[in-house]
Design a protein around this motif. Sequence first.
Motif, short mmCIF file in Angstrom:
data_model
loop_
_atom_site.label_atom_id
_atom_site.label_comp_id
_atom_site.label_asym_id
_atom_site.label_seq_id
_atom_site.Cartn_x
_atom_site.Cartn_y
_atom_site.Cartn_z
N ALA A 1 47.99 79.78 42.19
CA ALA A 1 48.79 80.10 43.34
C ALA A 1 47.98 79.84 44.60
O ALA A 1 46.78 80.02 44.64
CB ALA A 1 49.21 81.57 43.30
N ALA A 2 48.66 79.40 45.65
CA ALA A 2 47.97 79.15 46.91
C ALA A 2 47.33 80.42 47.40
O ALA A 2 47.75 81.52 47.02
CB ALA A 2 48.97 78.62 47.94
N PRO A 3 46.32 80.32 48.25
CA PRO A 3 45.62 81.52 48.71
C PRO A 3 46.53 82.56 49.30
O PRO A 3 46.21 83.73 49.31
CB PRO A 3 44.63 80.96 49.75
N ASN B 1 50.55 85.81 38.82
CA ASN B 1 51.03 86.84 37.91
C ASN B 1 49.84 87.55 37.29
O ASN B 1 49.04 86.94 36.60
CB ASN B 1 51.88 86.17 36.82
N PRO B 2 49.68 88.87 37.49
CA PRO B 2 48.50 89.57 36.98
C PRO B 2 48.42 89.56 35.46
O PRO B 2 47.35 89.71 34.89
CB PRO B 2 48.64 91.00 37.51
N GLU B 3 49.55 89.38 34.78
CA GLU B 3 49.53 89.42 33.33
C GLU B 3 49.00 88.12 32.74
O GLU B 3 48.53 88.08 31.63
CB GLU B 3 50.96 89.68 32.80
N SER B 4 49.14 87.01 33.48
CA SER B 4 48.63 85.73 32.98
C SER B 4 48.03 84.97 34.15
O SER B 4 48.58 83.98 34.61
CB SER B 4 49.75 84.91 32.35
N PRO B 5 46.88 85.44 34.67
CA PRO B 5 46.33 84.89 35.90
C PRO B 5 45.91 83.44 35.77
O PRO B 5 45.21 83.05 34.85
CB PRO B 5 45.11 85.79 36.17
N GLU C 1 43.01 83.97 40.84
CA GLU C 1 44.29 84.64 40.68
C GLU C 1 45.10 84.70 41.97
O GLU C 1 46.13 85.36 42.03
CB GLU C 1 44.05 86.05 40.12
N GLY C 2 44.62 84.01 43.01
CA GLY C 2 45.35 83.99 44.26
C GLY C 2 45.31 85.29 45.03
O GLY C 2 46.15 85.52 45.90
N ARG C 3 44.34 86.14 44.73
CA ARG C 3 44.27 87.44 45.40
C ARG C 3 43.37 87.41 46.62
O ARG C 3 43.32 88.40 47.36
CB ARG C 3 43.78 88.52 44.41
N TRP C 4 42.62 86.34 46.80
CA TRP C 4 41.86 86.17 48.03
C TRP C 4 42.66 85.22 48.92
O TRP C 4 42.74 84.03 48.66
CB TRP C 4 40.47 85.61 47.76
N ARG C 5 43.27 85.75 49.98
CA ARG C 5 44.23 84.98 50.77
C ARG C 5 43.62 84.33 52.00
O ARG C 5 44.23 83.45 52.60
CB ARG C 5 45.37 85.90 51.21
N ASN C 6 42.45 84.75 52.39
CA ASN C 6 41.88 84.26 53.65
C ASN C 6 41.32 82.85 53.50
O ASN C 6 40.57 82.57 52.57
CB ASN C 6 40.76 85.20 54.12
N THR C 7 41.70 81.97 54.40
CA THR C 7 41.13 80.62 54.45
C THR C 7 40.44 80.33 55.77
O THR C 7 40.03 79.20 56.03
CB THR C 7 42.22 79.55 54.21
N ARG C 8 40.33 81.33 56.63
CA ARG C 8 39.67 81.15 57.92
C ARG C 8 38.25 81.72 57.84
O ARG C 8 38.04 82.88 57.48
CB ARG C 8 40.45 81.84 59.03
#
Length: 429
Positions: free
Chosen positions: A3-5, A10-14, A275-282
């Motif tokens: 998943a994009a940042p 999905n936490p069940e199948s990261p 898992e896409g849980r880190w959203r920051n790209t700046r």
Amino acid sequence: MTAAPGRRANPESPARSVESARPALPSLTGARWWAAFAVFLLHALVFLPVYPFQKSELFRHIHQVMPMQLGAAGVTFFFVLSGFIIYWSFRPGNSVPRFYWRRVLKIYPTHLVATAAFILIASVPLSRLVVWAPNVLLIHTWVPKWSTVGGLNVPSWSLGAEMLFYLSFPLALPLVRRIRGDRVLWVLAGLLVLILAPHTAYYLWVPGPKGIENAFAPRLVPGDASPFFELHASPAWFAQPDIPVAPSYWLSYTFPASRLPEFFLGVLAARLVLEGRWRNTRLTWPLLALAIAFAATWVVPVNYKMSALLLAPMTAVVATLAARDLAGIRGLNSSPRMVWFGNISFAFYLIQFPVMVLITRLFIGGRQFGLLGWLGFAGLSLVVATAAAAAIYRWVDEPLMRRFSGRRATRPPVAPREPVDRVTTVVGP
């Protein structure tokens, strides 16, 4: 791709799709050069015995601007990055014995080349096994004696910690994977808090420096003429039976077990990104936080200034660089030139001190120089060490990894969509 940042997997199948083909992270490779360069700046200041410059008031002021924690910050980056890349590249079904073999193959040949160069240049007495054997085996940092920890190629101390990281990773991996996805960030935050506990204990109850001044400075000898050897590479150093080290300094900086949590910060950060849980790209906020934390190192005891204060923002920088690569954001660190510098950074890190010893013997010893002399010799050391590192990477590291690692070599990554395998071959301080 995961998943994009900005989107949560999905936490069940990261990160199912990333498990099969994880993209390259060229920004992390390129950023390795800046960490290695930070170490070089400190070492050039301390390990090039340019007299009377090193005894001047000007030197003291420069050393205040470029203190020991500058090089320590580079090592902290390497340790966090190591955990990140190791988790990123170790996928379900990977062979643990082959993982160990690849780590040994990546670390030892370059280490042995740099060690052999140092032994020849510094005329190390091979008859004294205690001087060189622990260093060659990378077990020297487990012994609290300067004659062992700093007894040969000084920068190689960090490899002792790296070997512990690699040994522990497959053993701890099942526990890491059992952490629920929505709790990874909380575990990472808890680990950051937990890291402060041993450093506080070292400060309170273990003998050693308690002030805020630098504990890593040149070891000066009498006279205004530059010596032919910096003390860590001198015959007098190797002849001593024992050189004690402050226990709290050793425990907080070079003792491998004390640095192990830093590696697992990188492991947990890799899970967040995958898992896409880190959203920051700046990068603005992580770098600003890192700058503030670095400024704070001037006013805390040695036990905290070497790594503890920098770990949270350093982990954020590593995660953000990876998130930028996943989002297709190109920057300076992901350029082909910086990726090349990042690829040779491990060899550069290890060969820089032998190069400084050689330049001292040939050009510095017996003469007198001021600031301009030091700048010239530092620049010469940078050029020669970079050229030597490129040669080691080209004719030692790459051929051995291609021949014996069990994976086909690929071209260095130039875009985020290339395979991750090439990036994973450059892990190490």
